[in-house]
Design a protein around this motif. Structure first.
Motif, PDB file in Angstrom:
ATOM      1  N   ASN A  58       0.862  -1.193   0.000  1.00 12.41           N
ATOM      2  CA  ASN A  58       0.000   0.000   0.000  1.00 12.41           C
ATOM      3  C   ASN A  58       0.895   1.240   0.000  1.00 12.41           C
ATOM      4  O   ASN A  58       1.000   1.950   1.001  1.00 12.41           O
ATOM      5  N   PHE A  59       1.589   1.486  -1.109  1.00  7.89           N
ATOM      6  CA  PHE A  59       2.589   2.554  -1.137  1.00  7.89           C
ATOM      7  C   PHE A  59       1.983   3.943  -1.002  1.00  7.89           C
ATOM      8  O   PHE A  59       2.689   4.908  -0.725  1.00  7.89           O
ATOM      9  N   PRO A  69       2.337   5.287   6.532  1.00  7.45           N
ATOM     10  CA  PRO A  69       2.822   4.396   7.608  1.00  7.45           C
ATOM     11  C   PRO A  69       3.315   3.048   7.094  1.00  7.45           C
ATOM     12  O   PRO A  69       4.267   2.484   7.638  1.00  7.45           O
ATOM     13  N   ALA A  70       2.687   2.515   6.037  1.00  8.28           N
ATOM     14  CA  ALA A  70       3.125   1.231   5.487  1.00  8.28           C
ATOM     15  C   ALA A  70       4.521   1.346   4.888  1.00  8.28           C
ATOM     16  O   ALA A  70       5.373   0.465   5.086  1.00  8.28           O
ATOM     17  N   VAL A  71       4.782   2.433   4.171  1.00  7.79           N
ATOM     18  CA  VAL A  71       6.105   2.641   3.575  1.00  7.79           C
ATOM     19  C   VAL A  71       7.149   2.856   4.661  1.00  7.79           C
ATOM     20  O   VAL A  71       8.267   2.326   4.589  1.00  7.79           O
ATOM     21  N   ASP A  72       6.794   3.625   5.690  1.00  6.19           N
ATOM     22  CA  ASP A  72       7.744   3.879   6.787  1.00  6.19           C
ATOM     23  C   ASP A  72       8.106   2.587   7.521  1.00  6.19           C
ATOM     24  O   ASP A  72       9.277   2.357   7.847  1.00  6.19           O
ATOM     25  N   SER A  73       7.102   1.755   7.781  1.00  6.54           N
ATOM     26  CA  SER A  73       7.379   0.496   8.486  1.00  6.54           C
ATOM     27  C   SER A  73       8.215  -0.436   7.616  1.00  6.54           C
ATOM     28  O   SER A  73       9.084  -1.167   8.119  1.00  6.54           O
ATOM     29  N   THR A  82       0.299  -3.553   6.429  1.00  6.13           N
ATOM     30  CA  THR A  82       0.325  -4.346   5.205  1.00  6.13           C
ATOM     31  C   THR A  82      -0.926  -5.205   5.124  1.00  6.13           C
ATOM     32  O   THR A  82      -1.587  -5.443   6.145  1.00  6.13           O
ATOM     33  N   PRO A  83      -1.317  -5.693   3.941  1.00  3.36           N
ATOM     34  CA  PRO A  83      -2.489  -6.578   3.851  1.00  3.36           C
ATOM     35  C   PRO A  83      -2.337  -7.810   4.749  1.00  3.36           C
ATOM     36  O   PRO A  83      -1.238  -8.325   4.947  1.00  3.36           O
ATOM     37  N   THR A  84      -3.440  -8.260   5.295  1.00  4.40           N
ATOM     38  CA  THR A  84      -3.423  -9.385   6.233  1.00  4.40           C
ATOM     39  C   THR A  84      -2.759 -10.632   5.654  1.00  4.40           C
ATOM     40  O   THR A  84      -2.049 -11.331   6.382  1.00  4.40           O
ATOM     41  N   PRO A  85      -2.947 -10.998   4.374  1.00  8.25           N
ATOM     42  CA  PRO A  85      -2.225 -12.172   3.855  1.00  8.25           C
ATOM     43  C   PRO A  85      -0.713 -12.034   3.945  1.00  8.25           C
ATOM     44  O   PRO A  85      -0.013 -13.019   4.177  1.00  8.25           O
ATOM     45  N   VAL A 145      -0.705  -5.721  26.845  1.00  9.67           N
ATOM     46  CA  VAL A 145      -1.197  -4.347  27.006  1.00  9.67           C
ATOM     47  C   VAL A 145      -1.652  -3.749  25.680  1.00  9.67           C
ATOM     48  O   VAL A 145      -1.969  -2.559  25.620  1.00  9.67           O
ATOM     49  N   GLN A 146      -1.717  -4.538  24.603  1.00  6.77           N
ATOM     50  CA  GLN A 146      -2.131  -4.017  23.301  1.00  6.77           C
ATOM     51  C   GLN A 146      -3.650  -3.992  23.185  1.00  6.77           C
ATOM     52  O   GLN A 146      -4.352  -4.814  23.766  1.00  6.77           O
ATOM     53  N   ASN A 147      -4.167  -3.030  22.420  1.00  2.00           N
ATOM     54  CA  ASN A 147      -5.606  -2.928  22.171  1.00  2.00           C
ATOM     55  C   ASN A 147      -5.936  -3.061  20.689  1.00  2.00           C
ATOM     56  O   ASN A 147      -7.046  -2.753  20.267  1.00  2.00           O
ATOM     57  N   ASP A 148      -4.966  -3.509  19.903  1.00  2.00           N
ATOM     58  CA  ASP A 148      -5.153  -3.734  18.467  1.00  2.00           C
ATOM     59  C   ASP A 148      -4.920  -5.210  18.187  1.00  2.00           C
ATOM     60  O   ASP A 148      -3.909  -5.770  18.608  1.00  2.00           O
ATOM     61  N   ILE A 149      -5.851  -5.836  17.484  1.00  2.00           N
ATOM     62  CA  ILE A 149      -5.795  -7.291  17.322  1.00  2.00           C
ATOM     63  C   ILE A 149      -4.542  -7.730  16.573  1.00  2.00           C
ATOM     64  O   ILE A 149      -3.882  -8.728  16.943  1.00  2.00           O
ATOM     65  N   LYS A 150      -4.134  -7.010  15.532  1.00  2.00           N
ATOM     66  CA  LYS A 150      -2.968  -7.428  14.770  1.00  2.00           C
ATOM     67  C   LYS A 150      -1.676  -7.161  15.537  1.00  2.00           C
ATOM     68  O   LYS A 150      -0.727  -7.961  15.466  1.00  2.00           O
ATOM     69  N   LYS A 151      -1.619  -6.073  16.289  1.00  2.00           N
ATOM     70  CA  LYS A 151      -0.422  -5.829  17.093  1.00  2.00           C
ATOM     71  C   LYS A 151      -0.311  -6.834  18.229  1.00  2.00           C
ATOM     72  O   LYS A 151       0.795  -7.222  18.618  1.00  2.00           O
ATOM     73  N   THR A 152      -1.441  -7.250  18.765  1.00  2.00           N
ATOM     74  CA  THR A 152      -1.412  -8.309  19.773  1.00  2.00           C
ATOM     75  C   THR A 152      -0.807  -9.576  19.200  1.00  2.00           C
ATOM     76  O   THR A 152       0.048 -10.219  19.817  1.00  2.00           O
TER      77      THR A 152
END
Length: 571
Positions: A156-157, A161-165, A253-256, A307-314
């Motif tokens: 997702n250019f 945030p996607a490019v930075d990460s 990034t996309p979930t896949p 302590v995360q509240n985001d499912i993907k970061k968890t």
């Protein structure tokens, strides 16, 4: 036939990537019709490859050199033993599932064909990495893995945030790769080869020492220095503390892609340690360092996950903790157990990420749909469930010991390796009991599930200890030798076992007091420390802020230096 299949497996995904890359505009959202069949055939071929390698032994395929005057280290080829074959099955299987999942998940996305081309390219690179014939080819694939991962993370250019990460991931991997390259150069300088079998033999024949400074009397083992440098590269790829900072920030990034990364790419460190196990088996010091880094990563990753509240970061911090668990197993000499853990984690983490994608997709279409909850009600307390959980947890060590000693004839006296396997089984069962205890079901159902989980875990670990270990390392005494080399000091090992045991028993006591409405006494300083620890872990131990500060100071210094040199050059 077997050699043809071994060559065909990596050629299928790269061919699909090449075709989609050339004809992506014409194919559009039909690109999956090229990528999916290629991965399905590769997966079927990998199943045959495991059987063939198990029966006929390793496969060695030398690729033709581009020049007759190429140096001795410049050699490309495939080496597929049981370890590589198992990894190929995992990679092609997970990649096939991700290809199938992405058919509908990415419909309507810009760059649909580009995604499938990159997915095929990534699969090809990972397959070449796990089947590399020497350290040179492994390092080349190691580098390609980072660059293709950058392209996938920046899919997702248009989303900054996607490019930075993606850029952050690339920089952190470069830090590890510098040490990795240093280890390879030192290896070739001292032993004159990068071929695995020759390297292992020469390193075992002579105990080479390296002086820490020219003319100094203090020296260290060359194997220790080499393995530590190579381990830094593994730390970066497998998100070990303090080189973990890239992994939690790759969720745009996309979930896949997340599923492929957490199920396959971050496992590269664990595979590297297993591929070089004969080399690491020559350095107890390195194995102790590996164990310490892995244990620290487990504790910090699991704490930050809570302590995360985001499912993907968890899930991201969960992967960090699981990778630490895998690295810790390697540090204890349980290399086969680490691969078993790697495979299990890859399968269930890919499933979790793909399911998380469904949840996120559903929440975007139904933003007002409330999450399923119990209205803040207390967990229903069942004394039968608690007694079953405590009883099973405390009786499990005795059950495992009796089964291991009486049925499998595993020697337990003075055998730290066998105790490690059994202890991991106990800890895993305890974690399962804690999770099942919180189910909102009738107590007898939870009790039944607890007992079923107990049987499955005991069987799995005993099977893993007895069968999978000797499947990967069939030579007599090899697995036992790794345990001996990695053995911790008896007193330290006993202290660690006692501390974990006390922690598990204390956890059951806390669950009982909370569920029954009672209060457990905690010293005042512990109560005051809890919010501080929460802030500390929520801010990721401030490691990211420290790295940002250091990088900004370096950039500022570079600009000042460039400015001063430019002024000095003026006439």
């Amino acid at each position: 036939m077997t050699i043809f299949i071994a060559i065909l497996i990596p050629l299928l995904p790269i061919s699909s990537a090449f075709i989609i890359g050339l004809f992506g505009k014409q194919l559009g959202e039909q690109s999956y019709k090229v990528g999916v069949p290629a991965l399905v055939m590769a997966f079927l071929g990998s199943l045959w490859l495991v059987y063939a390698v198990s029966v006929d032994g390793p496969i060695r395929i030398g690729l033709p050199s581009l020049s007759s005057e190429a140096p001795g280290w410049f050699h490309l080829g495939l080496f597929i033993d049981r370890l590589s074959a198992v990894m190929i099955v995992l990679i092609t299987g997970v990649s096939t599932i991700i290809h199938l999942f992405s058919i509908n998940y990415l419909q309507g996305e810009r760059g649909y064909a580009r995604f499938y081309a990159l997915l095929g390219l990534m699969t090809f690179v990972i397959l070449c990495l796990v089947s590399s014939a020497n350290l040179f080819m492994l390092f080349v694939c190691w580098q390609l893995l980072s660059w293709v991962l950058y392209l996938l993370l920046a899919y997702n250019f248009s989303h900054p945030p996607a490019v930075d990460s993606a850029f952050k991931t690339l920089i952190v991997h470069r830090v590890g790769d510098v040490a990795f390259l240093g280890g390879i150069l030192l290896t070739y300088h001292l032993y004159g080869t990068l071929e695995f079998s020759e390297l292992f033999a020469r390193a075992a024949e002579t105990a080479t020492m390296i002086s820490l400074w020219p003319g100094g009397d203090l020296s260290v083992s060359a194997v220790t220095v080499i393995t530590l440098l190579l381990f830094v590269g593994a730390m970066a790829k497998s998100a070990q503390f303090p080189l973990h900072v890239w992994l939690p920030d790759t969720m745009d990034t996309p979930t896949p892609v997340s599923a492929l990364m957490h199920a396959g790419i971050v496992n590269a460190g664990g595979f590297l340690l297993n591929r070089l196990a004969p080399l690491y088996g020559l350095s107890p010091t390195t194995l102790h360092v590996v164990f310490a880094i892995g244990m620290l990563t487990v504790i910090l990753g699991a704490s930050m996950m809570l302590v995360q509240n985001d499912i993907k970061k968890t899930l991201g911090f969960s992967t960090m903790a699981q990778m630490g668990y895998m690295i810790m197993e390697c540090g204890l000499g349980a290399f086969a157990l680490a691969i078993f853990h790697l495979m299990a984690h890859g399968l269930f983490k890919a499933t979790l990420f793909l399911n998380a994608g469904n949840v996120i997709h559903a929440s975007r279409h139904e933003p007002k749909k409330p999450m399923i909850s119990h209205g803040g009600a207390a967990i229903p307390f069942s004394r039968a469930t608690w007694i079953t959980g405590v009883g099973v947890t405390l009786l499990l060590p005795l059950i495992i010991l009796l089964a291991a000693h009486g049925i499998l004839k595993i020697p337990l006296r003075d055998a730290q390796g066998a105790v490690i396997f059994l202890f991991f089984a106990w800890v895993t069962a305890s974690q399962a009991m804690f999770s099942l205890y919180r189910l909102y079901e009738a107590s007898w159902k939870v009790v039944g599930v607890m007992l079923l989980a107990l049987v499955m875990i005991v069987f799995t670990y005993l099977w893993g200890a007895e069968t999978f270990t000797y499947f990967l390392y069939p030579q007599p005494g090899v697995a036992h030798q790794y345990f001996q080399v990695a053995a911790l000091h008896g007193g330290l090992f006993d202290v660690l076992v006692i501390l974990v045991t006390a922690l598990i028993i204390l956890s059951w006591a806390v669950l009982y007091t909370r569920a029954s409405g009672q209060r457990i006494f905690l010293p005042g300083w512990i109560s005051a420390l809890r919010p501080q620890l929460f802030l500390l872990f929520m801010n990721r131990l401030y490691v990211d802020q420290f790295y940002n500060t250091v990088s900004q100071n370096i950039i500022h210094f570079a600009k000042r230096l460039d400015h001063s040199l430019a002024g000095w050059r003026r006439p």
